[in-house]
Design a protein around this motif. Structure first.
Motif, PDB file in Angstrom:
ATOM      1  N   GLY A 180       0.799  -1.219   0.000  1.00  0.00           N
ATOM      2  CA  GLY A 180       0.000   0.000   0.000  1.00  0.00           C
ATOM      3  C   GLY A 180       0.836   1.275   0.000  1.00  0.00           C
ATOM      4  O   GLY A 180       0.646   2.153  -0.848  1.00  0.00           O
ATOM      5  N   PRO A 181       1.791   1.435   0.936  1.00  0.00           N
ATOM      6  CA  PRO A 181       2.635   2.638   0.906  1.00  0.00           C
ATOM      7  C   PRO A 181       3.447   2.773  -0.378  1.00  0.00           C
ATOM      8  O   PRO A 181       3.641   3.889  -0.888  1.00  0.00           O
ATOM      9  N   ALA A 182       3.920   1.641  -0.912  1.00  0.00           N
ATOM     10  CA  ALA A 182       4.679   1.702  -2.167  1.00  0.00           C
ATOM     11  C   ALA A 182       3.788   2.189  -3.305  1.00  0.00           C
ATOM     12  O   ALA A 182       4.198   3.046  -4.118  1.00  0.00           O
ATOM     13  N   SER A 183       2.559   1.669  -3.373  1.00  0.00           N
ATOM     14  CA  SER A 183       1.632   2.113  -4.418  1.00  0.00           C
ATOM     15  C   SER A 183       1.302   3.594  -4.251  1.00  0.00           C
ATOM     16  O   SER A 183       1.187   4.327  -5.244  1.00  0.00           O
ATOM     17  N   PHE A 184       1.151   4.037  -3.012  1.00  0.00           N
ATOM     18  CA  PHE A 184       0.896   5.460  -2.746  1.00  0.00           C
ATOM     19  C   PHE A 184       2.041   6.310  -3.290  1.00  0.00           C
ATOM     20  O   PHE A 184       1.812   7.330  -3.963  1.00  0.00           O
ATOM     21  N   LEU A 185       3.269   5.908  -3.027  1.00  0.00           N
ATOM     22  CA  LEU A 185       4.423   6.691  -3.478  1.00  0.00           C
ATOM     23  C   LEU A 185       4.585   6.662  -4.994  1.00  0.00           C
ATOM     24  O   LEU A 185       5.153   7.601  -5.579  1.00  0.00           O
ATOM     25  N   LEU A 186       4.102   5.599  -5.629  1.00  0.00           N
ATOM     26  CA  LEU A 186       4.144   5.546  -7.088  1.00  0.00           C
ATOM     27  C   LEU A 186       3.067   6.417  -7.721  1.00  0.00           C
ATOM     28  O   LEU A 186       3.268   6.980  -8.795  1.00  0.00           O
ATOM     29  N   LEU A 187       1.929   6.537  -7.056  1.00  0.00           N
ATOM     30  CA  LEU A 187       0.757   7.181  -7.659  1.00  0.00           C
ATOM     31  C   LEU A 187       0.618   8.650  -7.296  1.00  0.00           C
ATOM     32  O   LEU A 187       0.413   9.503  -8.165  1.00  0.00           O
ATOM     33  N   VAL A 188       0.718   8.979  -6.016  1.00  0.00           N
ATOM     34  CA  VAL A 188       0.304  10.299  -5.545  1.00  0.00           C
ATOM     35  C   VAL A 188       1.344  11.396  -5.799  1.00  0.00           C
ATOM     36  O   VAL A 188       0.983  12.476  -6.287  1.00  0.00           O
ATOM     37  N   PRO A 189       2.634  11.200  -5.480  1.00  0.00           N
ATOM     38  CA  PRO A 189       3.574  12.308  -5.713  1.00  0.00           C
ATOM     39  C   PRO A 189       3.633  12.761  -7.164  1.00  0.00           C
ATOM     40  O   PRO A 189       3.700  13.968  -7.432  1.00  0.00           O
ATOM     41  N   VAL A 190       3.613  11.825  -8.115  1.00  0.00           N
ATOM     42  CA  VAL A 190       3.660  12.232  -9.520  1.00  0.00           C
ATOM     43  C   VAL A 190       2.369  12.943  -9.911  1.00  0.00           C
ATOM     44  O   VAL A 190       2.378  13.876 -10.740  1.00  0.00           O
ATOM     45  N   ALA A 191       1.238  12.558  -9.313  1.00  0.00           N
ATOM     46  CA  ALA A 191      -0.010  13.279  -9.555  1.00  0.00           C
ATOM     47  C   ALA A 191       0.077  14.696  -9.015  1.00  0.00           C
ATOM     48  O   ALA A 191      -0.359  15.660  -9.671  1.00  0.00           O
ATOM     49  N   ALA A 192       0.642  14.846  -7.821  1.00  0.00           N
ATOM     50  CA  ALA A 192       0.794  16.186  -7.234  1.00  0.00           C
ATOM     51  C   ALA A 192       1.721  17.055  -8.078  1.00  0.00           C
ATOM     52  O   ALA A 192       1.451  18.252  -8.286  1.00  0.00           O
ATOM     53  N   ALA A 193       2.818  16.464  -8.564  1.00  0.00           N
ATOM     54  CA  ALA A 193       3.745  17.230  -9.404  1.00  0.00           C
ATOM     55  C   ALA A 193       3.086  17.655 -10.709  1.00  0.00           C
ATOM     56  O   ALA A 193       3.285  18.789 -11.184  1.00  0.00           O
ATOM     57  N   THR A 194       2.286  16.770 -11.300  1.00  0.00           N
ATOM     58  CA  THR A 194       1.575  17.118 -12.528  1.00  0.00           C
ATOM     59  C   THR A 194       0.594  18.248 -12.281  1.00  0.00           C
ATOM     60  O   THR A 194       0.486  19.197 -13.082  1.00  0.00           O
ATOM     61  N   TYR A 195      -0.132  18.153 -11.171  1.00  0.00           N
ATOM     62  CA  TYR A 195      -1.081  19.209 -10.822  1.00  0.00           C
ATOM     63  C   TYR A 195      -0.364  20.543 -10.649  1.00  0.00           C
ATOM     64  O   TYR A 195      -0.790  21.572 -11.198  1.00  0.00           O
ATOM     65  N   LEU A 196       0.734  20.549  -9.904  1.00  0.00           N
ATOM     66  CA  LEU A 196       1.467  21.789  -9.659  1.00  0.00           C
ATOM     67  C   LEU A 196       2.017  22.369 -10.956  1.00  0.00           C
ATOM     68  O   LEU A 196       2.018  23.596 -11.155  1.00  0.00           O
ATOM     69  N   ALA A 197       2.461  21.503 -11.863  1.00  0.00           N
ATOM     70  CA  ALA A 197       3.005  21.985 -13.134  1.00  0.00           C
ATOM     71  C   ALA A 197       1.960  22.745 -13.939  1.00  0.00           C
ATOM     72  O   ALA A 197       2.303  23.654 -14.707  1.00  0.00           O
ATOM     73  N   SER A 198       0.693  22.403 -13.769  1.00  0.00           N
ATOM     74  CA  SER A 198      -0.349  23.102 -14.523  1.00  0.00           C
ATOM     75  C   SER A 198      -0.474  24.564 -14.115  1.00  0.00           C
ATOM     76  O   SER A 198      -1.039  25.370 -14.855  1.00  0.00           O
ATOM     77  N   TRP A 199       0.054  24.909 -12.936  1.00  0.00           N
ATOM     78  CA  TRP A 199      -0.020  26.281 -12.435  1.00  0.00           C
ATOM     79  C   TRP A 199       1.237  27.087 -12.797  1.00  0.00           C
ATOM     80  O   TRP A 199       1.443  28.183 -12.249  1.00  0.00           O
ATOM     81  N   THR A 200       2.049  26.589 -13.702  1.00  0.00           N
ATOM     82  CA  THR A 200       3.307  27.266 -14.034  1.00  0.00           C
ATOM     83  C   THR A 200       3.084  28.705 -14.466  1.00  0.00           C
ATOM     84  O   THR A 200       3.820  29.624 -14.071  1.00  0.00           O
ATOM     85  N   GLY A 201       2.066  28.959 -15.302  1.00  0.00           N
ATOM     86  CA  GLY A 201       1.808  30.325 -15.750  1.00  0.00           C
ATOM     87  C   GLY A 201       1.506  31.252 -14.593  1.00  0.00           C
ATOM     88  O   GLY A 201       2.017  32.382 -14.536  1.00  0.00           O
ATOM     89  N   TRP A 202       0.698  30.812 -13.665  1.00  0.00           N
ATOM     90  CA  TRP A 202       0.351  31.634 -12.490  1.00  0.00           C
ATOM     91  C   TRP A 202       1.583  31.862 -11.621  1.00  0.00           C
ATOM     92  O   TRP A 202       1.817  32.970 -11.118  1.00  0.00           O
TER      93      TRP A 202
END
Length: 501
Positions: free
Chosen positions: A253-275
């Motif tokens: 479970g923790p391994a799957s979390f680390l594979l899934l969530v941090p990259v999702a968070a980074a993708t989300y944050l990248a969408s705010w690059t213009g702002w």
């Protein structure tokens, strides 16, 4: 025969994709004015594309914008309540085709709607092992009225639906390799912790992109993450791994979390690059630290969403969506009597409404029940995929009965309804074991086998007849998703329920 089968592996997805493209691209510039929430997203997209953040526009600018006055935005920031990725994509289409061209406003949304069809085909093909089932799922999506309508109006929900669907495809692809590796560890005490899972990483990117379109992508991220853990637990149990449940939850479970969530968070944050890279966005100067300022902005957006309960004539709480009680009319045009003629009538009406094919939608609701029963009986996890997809895109909305919601949000459910229907038809048309009495005679065995064969043929004939009816019904409702002008009396014949008017 083998060559022919291999050819259909390529021909089938191409055909359903072309079938999807025709109603989504033909006359995409109609209507020629901003329709429904295009008044927000199109103008926000263009100012975002030019400034890096959404800016304010003068009041009553819609008609002038549609006429070509696309540079009237100010440098003052606008408070917008959805992340920027969907508007970046709309802005890309406008930059490519011109901001004053209605087809340019909508081309990115149309391409997203088309792309959902081959993605859905790929999911159904992998789950079912059948080109026919894949083509049925993709074909139903290709001709569905809700799918077509949400591909012809520049709104955000089509992007959200596409990214969630892509994430599900990646997780289905991950399952094949993960299951093999767990089977290879059959009989071990705890089984391996699977770190090398590139498709889970890819799913994280897709779910981060979904959240970067609308925050409801977070529901899908959480729901699919839980499904990933549950699926791993079932696979460990089938592999006879001792301690399969704690192994799946505590170790994998923790391994799957680390594979899934941090990259999702980074993708989300990248969408705010213009702002982040500019100084003029809303709340951008609320703190010297850009990330703290972004957090302040998110708090304000969260407050808006939590308190959103404004009455709207087309609002539809989530419990109504499976019943299709109140679709959203996103654009209407009723020329003055005598000013237009259609099929010999001078009283005409054109609409674009978020109405799925009712023959498919209602049958899809029943199909989900069939799949739930099949899942319990067979314990085949492939039957769970449509149920999980509908669950993560619909069930969370039931938690907010007071919030203003609309039927068109169900576009994220639609691919999984089509998938569930295609898999249910395959299940009903399966080869059945003959029901035999104890110590049957040869004649009794032959009769039982013949009866099982007749059952299968009957279901296949019924399924073919149903699909023909679904196709005919899609053609009948096509004007309601494309804005085709038709006589008022003909339009009224489409209104099967009072809430559709």
């Amino acid at each position: 025969m083998r060559i022919r089968a291999r050819a259909w592996e390529w021909i089938a997805p191409v055909l359903v994709t072309v079938l999807a493209a025709l109603p989504r691209l033909i006359a995409l510039g109609r209507p020629p004015e901003l329709a429904f929430d295009e008044t927000y997203y199109v103008k926000d997209a263009w100012s975002l594309w030019n400034l890096g953040y959404e800016a304010r526009w003068p009041d009553d600018i819609d008609a002038a914008f549609a006429a070509g006055d696309t540079q009237a935005f100010t440098s003052d920031p606008s408070f917008v309540v959805h992340p920027p990725l969907g508007k970046w994509l709309i802005g890309l289409g406008m930059a490519a085709f011109g901001p004053g061209e209605p087809a340019g406003w909508r081309i990115a949304v149309a391409l997203a709607g088309i792309a959902m069809v081959p993605v859905l085909y790929a999911i159904a093909r992998r789950l079912s092992g059948s080109v026919v089932v894949g083509a049925v799922a993709g074909g139903l999506m290709a001709i569905d009225g809700l799918g077509i309508a949400m591909s012809r109006v520049a709104m955000l929900d089509g992007f959200l639906a596409l990214f969630v669907l892509i994430a599900v495809l990646f997780l289905v692809m991950d399952h094949e390799g993960a299951r093999r590796r767990l089977q290879a560890a059959q009989g071990t005490a705890l089984g391996p912790v699977l770190w090398r899972r590139p498709w889970v990483l890819a799913a994280g990117v897709a779910l981060g992109a979904a959240t970067a379109v609308k925050w409801s992508g977070l529901y899908a991220l959480a729901g699919l993450g839980l499904w990933l853990v549950a699926r791993d637990a079932l696979d460990r149990r089938r592999a006879r791994i001792e301690g399969w449940l704690p192994s799946a939850v505590v170790r994998q479970g923790p391994a799957s979390f680390l594979l899934l969530v941090p990259v999702a968070a980074a993708t989300y944050l990248a969408s705010w690059t213009g702002w982040l890279a500019t100084a003029g966005g809303y709340d951008r100067q609320s703190d010297p630290n850009a990330l703290v300022a972004l957090w302040n902005y998110h708090r304000a957006v969260y407050g808006f969403h939590v308190g959103l309960s404004t009455s709207h004539p087309y609002e539809s709480p989530a419990w109504q969506w499976p019943l299709l009680l109140r679709p959203t009319a996103m654009w209407t045009d009723r020329p003055d009597v005598g000013q237009a003629s259609c099929l010999g009538s001078d009283d005409c009406l054109a609409v674009i409404t978020s109405l799925p094919n009712p023959v498919v939608w209602y049958a899809g609701m029943a199909a989900l029940i069939v799949l739930a029963v099949a899942l319990v009986r067979t314990r085949r996890t492939r039957f769970a995929v449509p149920l999980v997809g509908v669950g993560v895109t619909w069930l969370p909305w039931l938690l907010y009965p007071e919030r203003t919601t609309f039927q068109f949000y169900s576009i994220a459910m639609l691919p999984f309804v089509c998938l569930g229907l295609a898999l249910a038809l395959q299940y009903l048309c399966r080869e059945r074991e003959p029901v035999l009495l104890p110590d049957p005679t040869a004649d009794e065995r032959a009769l039982a086998v013949a009866h099982a064969g007749r059952q299968r043929r009957a279901w296949m004939v019924a399924s073919a007849a149903y699909l023909a009816l679904a196709g005919a019904n899609a053609v009948w409702f096509l004007p309601l998703s494309t804005g085709i002008l038709e006589p008022y009396r003909l339009w009224y014949l489409h209104m099967w329920l009072p809430g559709w008017v």
